[in-house]
Design a protein around this motif. Structure first.
Motif, short mmCIF file in Angstrom:
data_model
loop_
_atom_site.label_atom_id
_atom_site.label_comp_id
_atom_site.label_asym_id
_atom_site.label_seq_id
_atom_site.Cartn_x
_atom_site.Cartn_y
_atom_site.Cartn_z
N PHE A 42 -7.61 -2.00 1.57
CA PHE A 42 -6.33 -1.37 1.89
C PHE A 42 -5.71 -1.95 3.17
N TRP A 92 -0.69 -5.42 0.43
CA TRP A 92 0.71 -5.00 0.28
C TRP A 92 1.26 -5.69 -0.95
N PHE A 140 0.72 -5.11 -3.84
CA PHE A 140 -0.34 -5.23 -4.85
C PHE A 140 -1.02 -6.60 -4.81
N ARG A 195 -1.47 -7.59 -11.28
CA ARG A 195 -0.43 -7.39 -10.27
C ARG A 195 0.96 -7.35 -10.90
N TYR A 239 8.95 -2.68 -8.00
CA TYR A 239 7.66 -2.00 -7.94
C TYR A 239 7.56 -0.96 -9.04
N ASN A 290 0.04 6.14 -7.58
CA ASN A 290 -0.76 5.07 -8.20
C ASN A 290 -2.26 5.29 -8.03
N PRO A 328 0.25 2.63 -2.39
CA PRO A 328 0.31 1.18 -2.14
C PRO A 328 1.35 0.84 -1.07
#
Ligand SMILES: [Cu+2]
Length: 345
Positions: A60, A64, A66, A74, A92, A115, A121
């Motif tokens: 994490f 960014w 994905f 992705r 997105y 998500n 995200p």
């Protein structure tokens, strides 16, 4: 919409405390020694291990748009299209889903997520790009996405007519402006509940004239969890999992600039703070300040954020934590592990 996402979520196992751990139980989890103690199981850390297959705090930090997913995966959630003026259209796919998450070893929390993860995200654009977020509400309650930044009122996700009912879809679209560090969160009522349940994330807007080259960028969200619904947090963390970076330090390289995108979304407490041992950083509030302060501690109200720039001079472990000792003892504590750069021979 290109993705439903829910199918890829895996079930989490029930743990020692299950739902509704009390503050005392959380404290006990943070302090007891146990079978998994070992070298990291001393009195200052959280004992045990939270599986990282559904949410990995290490990933994490540097994820960014994905970019932590394989390309074919992705593409289901993110795509970018160049525009004639040199900016990008960034699209997105977001969905809200109710999901139980593990926030400390054996401590589970019935979250509402974007998500499937808390924080949601990270969205990262360059100043002037067009951002388009297709939001599908797969949760059991009405939700929205309220972005900080410039946008027309219809895109605000805050008023009763902005609520996206379960099963419905809404498309948020606006220009990324201004450059800085922002956030997004659900703005359905009661707001306190919708935020602390986990519906929030980071929105970074890079300045068009300052490409991030050679810098190690890290996203850190200070959050807390009220596991027994008494309007107090029982567990605190940076990036959700209590003590995750004590057990598994954030690895950085000496001499290489490090930037921390620090966001405070903690509910119920007026303030949260970030304190770094053995060094100082330049704190640039909201990422828009032209006069950064030089500090080793920064205090943020809920919704406030700051960009912290520093470079590790010395190798070794450097602790970071909330300077409110109570928060630190309930999980908001971690380590940086600075290592000398590798010399290729
Ligand atoms: Cu909500």
């Amino acid at each position: 919409m290109w993705a439903s996402g829910a199918g890829s979520l895996t079930a989490l196992l029930a743990g020692a405390f299950g739902r509704g751990a009390s503050r005392a139980q959380a404290q006990a989890a943070a302090h007891s020694s146990g079978a998994h103690g070992g070298a990291t199981g001393h009195a200052m850390g959280v004992v045990g291990h939270v599986p990282t297959d559904t949410f990995d705090p290490q990933r994490f930090l540097r994820a960014w748009n994905f970019n932590d997913l394989p390309d074919d995966e992705r593409r289901k959630y993110y795509r970018e299209t160049p525009r004639p003026d040199g900016t990008l259209l960034r699209e997105y796919s977001f969905f809200a889903v109710d999901r139980e998450i593990e926030i400390a070893p054996g401590v589970f929390y019935p979250a509402w997520t974007y998500n499937g993860q808390v924080p949601g995200p990270t969205i990262r654009a360059t100043e002037g790009d067009r951002v388009r977020v297709t939001f599908v509400n797969q949760g059991a309650h009405p939700h929205t996405i309220h972005f900080h930044g410039w946008h027309p009122p219809a895109m605000d996700g805050s008023l009763p007519e902005h609520q996206v009912a379960p099963g419905k879809t809404f498309v948020y679209e606006f220009d990324a402006d201004p450059a800085g560090l922002h956030l997004y969160h659900c703005h359905a009522v009661p707001l306190k509940r919708h935020i602390h349940k986990g519906l929030y994330g980071v929105f970074i807007v890079d300045p068009r004239d300052e490409p991030a080259v050679g810098r190690d960028d890290l996203v850190m969200v200070m959050n807390g969890f009220d596991t027994n619904f008494d309007n107090e947090n029982e567990v605190y963390a940076v990036n959700t999992v209590a003590g995750a970076y004590m057990a598994n330090p954030v690895r950085v390289v000496t001499g290489r600039p490090v930037r921390i995108y620090l966001v405070n979304i903690t509910e119920f407490d007026l303030l949260n703070s970030f304190h770094l041992h053995g060094m100082f950083f330049e704190a640039n509030r909201t990422g828009t300040s032209r006069a950064p302060e030089v500090a080793d501690t920064i205090m943020l109200c809920q919704g406030e954020r700051a960009v912290l720039d520093t470079t590790f001079r010395y190798s070794g472990d450097f602790m970071f934590h909330a300077h409110q000792s109570e928060f630190a003892e309930l999980g908001w504590m971690g380590l940086f592990r600075a290592e000398e750069p590798r010399r290729d021979t």
